[in-house]
Design a protein around this motif. Structure first.
Motif, PDB file in Angstrom:
ATOM      1  N   SER A  83       0.821  -1.210   0.000  1.00 56.33           N
ATOM      2  CA  SER A  83       0.000   0.000   0.000  1.00 56.33           C
ATOM      3  C   SER A  83       0.854   1.258   0.000  1.00 56.33           C
ATOM      4  O   SER A  83       0.537   2.250  -0.674  1.00 56.33           O
ATOM      5  N   LEU A  84       1.952   1.241   0.750  1.00 56.15           N
ATOM      6  CA  LEU A  84       2.829   2.412   0.802  1.00 56.15           C
ATOM      7  C   LEU A  84       3.603   2.566  -0.507  1.00 56.15           C
ATOM      8  O   LEU A  84       3.777   3.684  -1.007  1.00 56.15           O
ATOM      9  N   MET A  85       4.038   1.462  -1.085  1.00 61.09           N
ATOM     10  CA  MET A  85       4.776   1.513  -2.345  1.00 61.09           C
ATOM     11  C   MET A  85       3.928   2.087  -3.470  1.00 61.09           C
ATOM     12  O   MET A  85       4.399   2.874  -4.285  1.00 61.09           O
ATOM     13  N   THR A  86       2.662   1.681  -3.518  1.00 59.38           N
ATOM     14  CA  THR A  86       1.789   2.084  -4.625  1.00 59.38           C
ATOM     15  C   THR A  86       1.082   3.403  -4.368  1.00 59.38           C
ATOM     16  O   THR A  86       0.389   3.914  -5.250  1.00 59.38           O
ATOM     17  N   GLY A  87       1.225   3.960  -3.161  1.00 54.32           N
ATOM     18  CA  GLY A  87       0.588   5.235  -2.858  1.00 54.32           C
ATOM     19  C   GLY A  87      -0.838   5.137  -2.386  1.00 54.32           C
ATOM     20  O   GLY A  87      -1.519   6.161  -2.276  1.00 54.32           O
ATOM     21  N   ARG A 106      14.656   2.669  -4.879  1.00 54.83           N
ATOM     22  CA  ARG A 106      14.176   3.917  -5.469  1.00 54.83           C
ATOM     23  C   ARG A 106      12.681   4.180  -5.244  1.00 54.83           C
ATOM     24  O   ARG A 106      12.029   4.832  -6.064  1.00 54.83           O
ATOM     25  N   ILE A 107      12.150   3.688  -4.140  1.00 50.71           N
ATOM     26  CA  ILE A 107      10.808   4.075  -3.724  1.00 50.71           C
ATOM     27  C   ILE A 107      10.966   5.325  -2.858  1.00 50.71           C
ATOM     28  O   ILE A 107      11.747   5.324  -1.900  1.00 50.71           O
ATOM     29  N   GLY A 108      10.250   6.389  -3.201  1.00 55.16           N
ATOM     30  CA  GLY A 108      10.426   7.669  -2.529  1.00 55.16           C
ATOM     31  C   GLY A 108       9.791   7.723  -1.153  1.00 55.16           C
ATOM     32  O   GLY A 108       8.612   8.064  -1.018  1.00 55.16           O
ATOM     33  N   LEU A 109      10.565   7.376  -0.123  1.00 55.15           N
ATOM     34  CA  LEU A 109      10.072   7.363   1.252  1.00 55.15           C
ATOM     35  C   LEU A 109      11.069   8.053   2.169  1.00 55.15           C
ATOM     36  O   LEU A 109      12.265   8.059   1.893  1.00 55.15           O
ATOM     37  N   ARG A 227       5.593   9.217   2.251  1.00 49.35           N
ATOM     38  CA  ARG A 227       6.050   9.299   0.863  1.00 49.35           C
ATOM     39  C   ARG A 227       6.624  10.695   0.609  1.00 49.35           C
ATOM     40  O   ARG A 227       6.154  11.692   1.166  1.00 49.35           O
ATOM     41  N   THR A 228       7.652  10.761  -0.225  1.00 53.95           N
ATOM     42  CA  THR A 228       8.346  12.030  -0.433  1.00 53.95           C
ATOM     43  C   THR A 228       7.439  13.072  -1.075  1.00 53.95           C
ATOM     44  O   THR A 228       7.606  14.270  -0.826  1.00 53.95           O
ATOM     45  N   ASP A 322      20.859   9.793   4.960  1.00 61.27           N
ATOM     46  CA  ASP A 322      20.065  10.926   4.486  1.00 61.27           C
ATOM     47  C   ASP A 322      19.136  10.555   3.335  1.00 61.27           C
ATOM     48  O   ASP A 322      18.232  11.322   3.009  1.00 61.27           O
ATOM     49  N   SER A 323      19.338   9.391   2.730  1.00 64.14           N
ATOM     50  CA  SER A 323      18.458   8.988   1.632  1.00 64.14           C
ATOM     51  C   SER A 323      17.127   8.448   2.119  1.00 64.14           C
ATOM     52  O   SER A 323      16.143   8.463   1.375  1.00 64.14           O
ATOM     53  N   TYR A 324      17.078   7.982   3.380  1.00 73.66           N
ATOM     54  CA  TYR A 324      15.824   7.410   3.882  1.00 73.66           C
ATOM     55  C   TYR A 324      15.318   8.068   5.167  1.00 73.66           C
ATOM     56  O   TYR A 324      14.253   7.699   5.680  1.00 73.66           O
ATOM     57  N   VAL A 325      16.068   9.022   5.728  1.00 73.29           N
ATOM     58  CA  VAL A 325      15.656   9.718   6.950  1.00 73.29           C
ATOM     59  C   VAL A 325      15.626  11.220   6.688  1.00 73.29           C
ATOM     60  O   VAL A 325      16.541  11.765   6.082  1.00 73.29           O
ATOM     61  N   ASP A 326      14.565  11.878   7.140  1.00 77.12           N
ATOM     62  CA  ASP A 326      14.472  13.333   7.107  1.00 77.12           C
ATOM     63  C   ASP A 326      14.320  13.812   8.549  1.00 77.12           C
ATOM     64  O   ASP A 326      13.262  13.653   9.158  1.00 77.12           O
ATOM     65  N   THR A 327      15.397  14.346   9.112  1.00 77.45           N
ATOM     66  CA  THR A 327      15.384  14.756  10.516  1.00 77.45           C
ATOM     67  C   THR A 327      14.833  16.164  10.721  1.00 77.45           C
ATOM     68  O   THR A 327      14.698  16.624  11.853  1.00 77.45           O
ATOM     69  N   SER A 328      14.499  16.863   9.645  1.00 75.83           N
ATOM     70  CA  SER A 328      14.111  18.272   9.769  1.00 75.83           C
ATOM     71  C   SER A 328      12.840  18.462  10.583  1.00 75.83           C
ATOM     72  O   SER A 328      12.696  19.459  11.294  1.00 75.83           O
TER      73      SER A 328
END
Length: 340
Positions: A83-87, A106-109, A227-228, A322-328
């Motif tokens: 479900s997360l992969m397909t949106g 390359r799944i945008g998460l 998702r990104t 940094d490719s899979y974590v956004d700490t902001s």
């Protein structure tokens, strides 16, 4: 213009002016759709029902930005992953190593917050002779997924007694099915998140062989993942969600009364739909069986998970933090009141 046409225009203008006060109002703008957040009904994810309920209460009071969060229950990790992969869902509480793997493909998460600390157990039957992992050699042990940190926990415990994963038989199984499988002797042990250890323990036919609270205090498994494109399109919503999740974690660890309120919320049909007595058992036997107050996202801890996952073969290569974590979002947290 003829006199007849002029009179006709004047009559029409008058009719329109008279009708103006009774004109139908413009249709109201539709409320934005709620953000659906997928999760398994495990107490590692307890911050999510609390955050959803707290946000609904905040909306009812007209406090803070108006966003709506909707909990969507899943029975197993493969379905939630799909479900997360397909949106189909834009956000979910996911297994940290699985997010690393999906990002590598390359799944945008992005992981934007933790969900918990500790909360996993390895259960055996009460009437079994098993007191050490050495005695489980050749036995069947159920795990939720090879991407689950529960699996890494099992590997750690086996290694301490000089054993490897080849010394046991691994069976992947949805956590809700594990207590019944142990009761029926279809498996000899299982390793999973709560409350599926507590359910069998409280029923009297199972006991913990090992608990992460005793063996791996900084254990993390389920993480809030989005998702990104959600970050790109609605950054304020993501920040508000992280604010509520982190505040829910602090609130849960502030005292037993809050945990009891959380149990009443999470046991409801719209969330976990589980026996509140079992959830209460998790919250108090012992009180730090699962903890929620320390939700810092620390790079060394994720690097350790990545290393263990590579050793387990579930990750093929290192994945950049940094490719899979956004700490902001965690860095910009604004605590919100949890009024429930």
């Amino acid at each position: 213009m003829t006199e007849h046409a002029l009179r006709r225009r004047q009559v029409l203008k008058g009719a329109l002016a008279a009708a103006a006060p009774f004109a139908l109002p413009a249709p109201a703008l539709a409320a934005p759709a709620p953000l659906v957040i997928g999760a398994l009904p495990v107490t590692c994810n307890l911050t999510l029902p609390v955050a959803c309920a707290a946000k609904a209460a905040s909306n009812a009071r007209g406090a803070g930005p108006r966003f709506d969060y909707e909990f969507s229950k899943y029975g197993g990790w493969p379905e939630l992953k799909e479900s997360l992969m397909t949106g189909r869902v834009q956000a979910a509480y996911m297994l940290a190593p699985l997010v690393m793997d999906l990002t590598d493909h390359r799944i945008g998460l992005k992981i934007v917050a933790l969900g918990h600390r500790s909360g996993a157990v390895i259960m055996v039957r009460t009437d079994s002779p098993y007191r050490s992992f050495r005695q489980l050699k050749g036995k069947v042990i159920a795990i939720p997924s090879r991407f689950a940190v529960d699996y890494l926990f099992l590997r750690k415990m086996l290694a301490r007694e000089g054993m490897g994963i080849k010394d046991v038989e691994i069976l992947e199984m949805p956590p809700p099915d594990m207590p019944a499988a142990l009761y029926a002797k279809a498996v000899d042990a299982y390793c999973t998140g709560e409350p599926f250890g507590a359910a069998a323990q409280r029923a009297g036919y199972a006991r913990p062989l090992k608990m992460t609270r005793d063996e791996w205090r900084n254990y993390i498994c389920c993480v809030l993942t989005v998702r990104t494109e959600l970050i790109r399109d609605n950054r304020p919503m993501v920040q508000d969600l992280v604010n509520h999740v982190q505040s829910a974690g602090n609130w849960l660890d502030a005292g037993a009364a809050n945990r009891s309120k959380a149990v009443a919320i999470a046991s409801a049909r719209k969330y976990f739909n589980q026996d509140p007595k079992t959830l209460e058992f998790v919250m108090s036997n012992p009180a730090d069986r699962v903890t929620y107050g320390d939700l810092r996202m620390l790079r060394p801890e994720f690097d350790d998970l990545m290393r263990l996952s590579i050793e387990a073969g579930t990750l093929k290569r290192p994945v950049a933090f940094d490719s899979y974590v956004d700490t902001s979002f965690v860095k910009n947290i604004k605590p919100v009141p949890i009024t429930l």
